[in-house]
Design an enzyme around this catalytic site. Structure first.
Site, short mmCIF file in Angstrom:
data_model
loop_
_atom_site.label_atom_id
_atom_site.label_comp_id
_atom_site.label_asym_id
_atom_site.label_seq_id
_atom_site.Cartn_x
_atom_site.Cartn_y
_atom_site.Cartn_z
N HIS A 1 0.84 -1.15 -0.08
CA HIS A 1 -0.02 0.05 0.12
C HIS A 1 0.80 1.11 0.05
O HIS A 1 0.63 2.24 -0.92
CB HIS A 1 -0.88 -0.05 1.18
CG HIS A 1 -1.74 1.11 1.27
ND1 HIS A 1 -3.09 1.23 1.37
CD2 HIS A 1 -1.27 2.40 1.77
CE1 HIS A 1 -3.59 2.36 1.42
NE2 HIS A 1 -2.49 3.26 1.80
N GLU A 2 1.85 1.20 0.93
CA GLU A 2 2.75 2.39 0.90
C GLU A 2 3.78 2.67 -0.36
O GLU A 2 3.97 3.84 -0.74
CB GLU A 2 3.61 2.33 2.12
CG GLU A 2 2.75 2.38 3.53
CD GLU A 2 1.72 3.45 3.90
OE1 GLU A 2 1.95 4.48 3.27
OE2 GLU A 2 0.67 3.03 4.08
N HIS B 1 1.72 4.69 -2.92
CA HIS B 1 1.84 5.91 -2.81
C HIS B 1 3.19 6.22 -3.13
O HIS B 1 3.60 7.49 -4.06
CB HIS B 1 1.70 6.48 -1.29
CG HIS B 1 0.24 6.42 -0.76
ND1 HIS B 1 -0.47 7.07 -1.19
CD2 HIS B 1 0.19 5.54 0.25
CE1 HIS B 1 -1.57 6.69 -0.37
NE2 HIS B 1 -1.40 6.02 0.67
ZN LIG Z 1 -2.49 5.45 2.24
#
Ligand SMILES: [Zn+2]
Ligand SMILES: [Zn+2]
Length: 149
Positions: A66-67, A70
């Site tokens: 998830h990170e 980004h």
């Molecule tokens: Zn996030």
């Protein structure tokens, strides 16, 4: 698990899931309360909530991915916010998690001596550069979270 091991893990996941290099820093931050991890826009580093280790490696891998979504989208100049189409698409493609499990405050950090395997349970994260095993002065490694009170 040490910060160095986390760094190596994030680099490996970046290669296998994104086929791209992670060239910044990843480390644990015990002050993260409501999130499993955080991507820092200012310096491109990734912080992971150490409490998430208590939920197992699969959960932490999902948070790292998830990170990394980004991270890679931001560096590529694409939509890196949760609401962005680019983000949703990439997250689904790599199998990143959408939500982190709620962190419980009742747990303790479980450390183990890498030399004599003595267990240590601490309320807070320990600086493993500074604190060593009291029996053999071996290096301590974070195992995960224990239910023990
Ligand atoms: Zn996030
Ligand atoms: Zn020891």
């Amino acid at each position: 698990m040490t910060d160095e091991e986390l760094q190596a893990w994030v680099q490996a996941l970046s290669q296998t899931a994104f086929s791209m290099e992670f060239s910044h820093r990843a480390y644990f931050n015990a002050r993260l309360r409501t999130t499993g991890g955080r991507y820092r826009l200012a310096d491109h580093n990734i912080e992971i909530n150490p409490k998430m280790l208590g939920y197992g490696k699969e959960v932490v891998a999902g948070i790292i991915k998830h990170e990394l979504c980004h991270y890679h989208l931001h560096l590529a100049g694409l939509g890196y916010h949760h609401k962005d189409r680019d983000f949703k698409r990439l997250l689904a493609k790599v199998g990143g998690s959408r939500y982190a499990p709620a962190a419980s405050k009742q747990r303790k950090y479980h450390y183990q001596c890498t030399n004599c395997q003595q267990d240590y349970f601490r309320q807070r994260l320990v600086n493993t550069d500074k604190y060593v095993c009291s029996k053999c002065h071996g290096r301590l490694a974070l195992v995960g979270l224990a239910q023990k009170n």
